[in-house]
Write an enzyme that holds these catalytic residues in place. Structure first.
Site, PDB file in Angstrom:
ATOM      1  N   GLU A 191       0.894  -1.171   0.000  1.00 43.03           N
ATOM      2  CA  GLU A 191       0.000   0.000   0.000  1.00 43.03           C
ATOM      3  C   GLU A 191       0.927   1.214   0.000  1.00 43.03           C
ATOM      4  O   GLU A 191       1.049   1.913  -0.998  1.00 43.03           O
ATOM      5  CB  GLU A 191      -0.911  -0.021   1.234  1.00 43.03           C
ATOM      6  CG  GLU A 191      -1.839   1.188   1.355  1.00 43.03           C
ATOM      7  CD  GLU A 191      -2.634   1.217   2.682  1.00 43.03           C
ATOM      8  OE1 GLU A 191      -2.237   0.542   3.652  1.00 43.03           O
ATOM      9  OE2 GLU A 191      -3.648   1.961   2.738  1.00 43.03           O
ATOM     10  N   ASP A 245     -12.291  -1.138   2.411  1.00 39.48           N
ATOM     11  CA  ASP A 245     -11.283  -0.817   3.433  1.00 39.48           C
ATOM     12  C   ASP A 245     -11.926  -0.241   4.702  1.00 39.48           C
ATOM     13  O   ASP A 245     -12.253  -0.990   5.608  1.00 39.48           O
ATOM     14  CB  ASP A 245     -10.219   0.129   2.855  1.00 39.48           C
ATOM     15  CG  ASP A 245      -8.861   0.002   3.547  1.00 39.48           C
ATOM     16  OD1 ASP A 245      -8.713  -0.867   4.421  1.00 39.48           O
ATOM     17  OD2 ASP A 245      -7.940   0.771   3.207  1.00 39.48           O
ATOM     18  N   ASP A 246     -12.099   1.078   4.748  1.00 44.22           N
ATOM     19  CA  ASP A 246     -12.689   1.754   5.919  1.00 44.22           C
ATOM     20  C   ASP A 246     -13.764   2.714   5.418  1.00 44.22           C
ATOM     21  O   ASP A 246     -13.567   3.933   5.395  1.00 44.22           O
ATOM     22  CB  ASP A 246     -11.597   2.517   6.678  1.00 44.22           C
ATOM     23  CG  ASP A 246     -10.479   1.605   7.126  1.00 44.22           C
ATOM     24  OD1 ASP A 246     -10.654   0.887   8.120  1.00 44.22           O
ATOM     25  OD2 ASP A 246      -9.433   1.575   6.447  1.00 44.22           O
TER      26      ASP A 246
END
Ligand code: HPA
Ligand code: ZN
Length: 346
Positions: free
Chosen positions: A206, A284-285
């Site tokens: 990432e 993801d979030d």
């Protein structure tokens, strides 16, 4: 769900494709309204007057600036019912977007470090997932992630607790601040997890270099790579990921919010997909990054110009890259094939 109509809206087409979500941090689904309600419930003081003020703080420059707020807000999650509500809210939203199977990360150490029992976290999540199965027919897996900014010894102690709940947890993962905390730091912990029959995944590539992806594959025995977008810097690695059909759980809106790519138009997802990598789309979030799974699919479709066949391939990859058994995978993939036969597969 209706059979896809080539002239129907693209959003409905993507929504109606059966999809798995493979990269979702349950703590990252904490919407400001729920955070404020739980803060009130537990008497936790947050430095934000209302949800709008909290949302305005979601302006991140990189992974660490996000994690600082993310860990601070997790303070409001304190009992099993909080995790149940968090989990069920996510599953309901995911169901409305055509997610049929969710593999959910949770960060035990974020909670146990504050005196919250591991059992309360995992039981709350298990109950939420069981309820989602009953209400929506959704299936799930739970993945306990080690915080890589903490020590391997602390991860080992967390693994002890995971093993006490072996029947609820399918896999272990690795998240938090990537650079400076390579997968090699956790090789022995992951060896032990695999010996005990747990599957493994890890965030790599990432913000960290392609070497971390190699390490995750070689030293942690991972079945898929979370993010992995920096693999493109290493052509031999890209060839390996294609050859071994290792799924990448790519999170487009997250990548833009955290500055991995400046703009969604610059994202390499389409190139990786067209090169033959097993690319998947994930959120993801989502409470922090401006969208759940459907919004992530539509953002890349709009910015990168994906065909319907490519969108179906992303959905197919999500099922193929999941920890579902072979029969369940076959059934979902057959259904995707039947929905996407208006165009040849990409
Ligand atoms: N990367 C690393 N750690 C995380 C992330 C992420 O995208 N989201 C939540 N914890
Ligand atoms: Zn993540």
């Amino acid at each position: 769900m209706s059979r896809a109509n080539p002239s129907g809206s693209l959003a409905a087409y993507v929504r109606d494709l059966p999809k798995a979500e493979l990269h979702l941090h349950i703590e990252g689904t904490l919407e400001p309204e729920l955070a404020l309600r739980l803060a009130h419930k537990h008497g936790v003081a947050l430095p934000f007057a209302d949800a709008a003020e909290l949302r305005a703080a979601y302006d991140f420059s990189d992974l660490q600036s996000f994690l600082d707020l993310y860990y601070a807000l997790a303070e409001v999650l304190r009992d099993g019912d909080d995790f149940y509500r968090l989990g069920l809210s996510y599953m309901q939203r995911a169901h409305e977007q055509g997610v049929v199977h969710a593999e959910i990360f949770f960060d035990p150490q974020t909670h146990t470090a504050r005196g919250i029992a591991f059992g309360a976290v995992v039981e709350g999540l298990r109950l939420a997932c069981t309820e989602a199965e009953r209400r929506f027919g959704m299936t799930h897996r739970l993945i306990a992630c080690f915080l890589r900014h903490l020590s391997a010894a602390e991860a080992n102690r967390t693994l002890d607790e995971v093993l006490e709940h072996r029947e609820i947890v399918t896999a272990v993962g690795l998240d938090s601040s990537e650079v400076g905390h390579p997968p090699s730091k956790f090789a022995a912990v992951f060896d032990r997890a695999r010996e005990q029959g747990l599957l493994t995944v890890a965030h790599a590539g990432e913000e960290g270099p392609p070497a971390y992806i190699h390490e995750a594959l070689d030293l942690l025995g991972v079945r898929r790579i979370d993010h992995g977008v920096r693999c493109e810097e290493d052509p031999a690695l890209v060839r390996r990921l294609i050859r071994e059909q290792i799924a990448l759980t790519v999170c487009p809106l997250s990548n833009v919010k955290l500055g991995v790519f400046d703009r969604i138009e610059d994202h390499n997802l389409k190139r990786l997909l067209e090169a033959g990598l097993r690319v998947t789309v994930n959120s993801d979030d989502p409470a922090y990054f401006g969208g759940y799974l459907l919004e992530n699919y539509l953002a890349v479709e709009r910015a990168l110009g994906l065909t319907r066949a490519q969108l179906a391939t992303l959905a197919r990859n999500s099922i193929a890259g999941s920890f579902l058994d072979a029969d369940a995978k076959r059934r979902w993939i057959d259904l995707i094939d039947s929905r996407s036969d208006d165009e040849p597969a990409a």
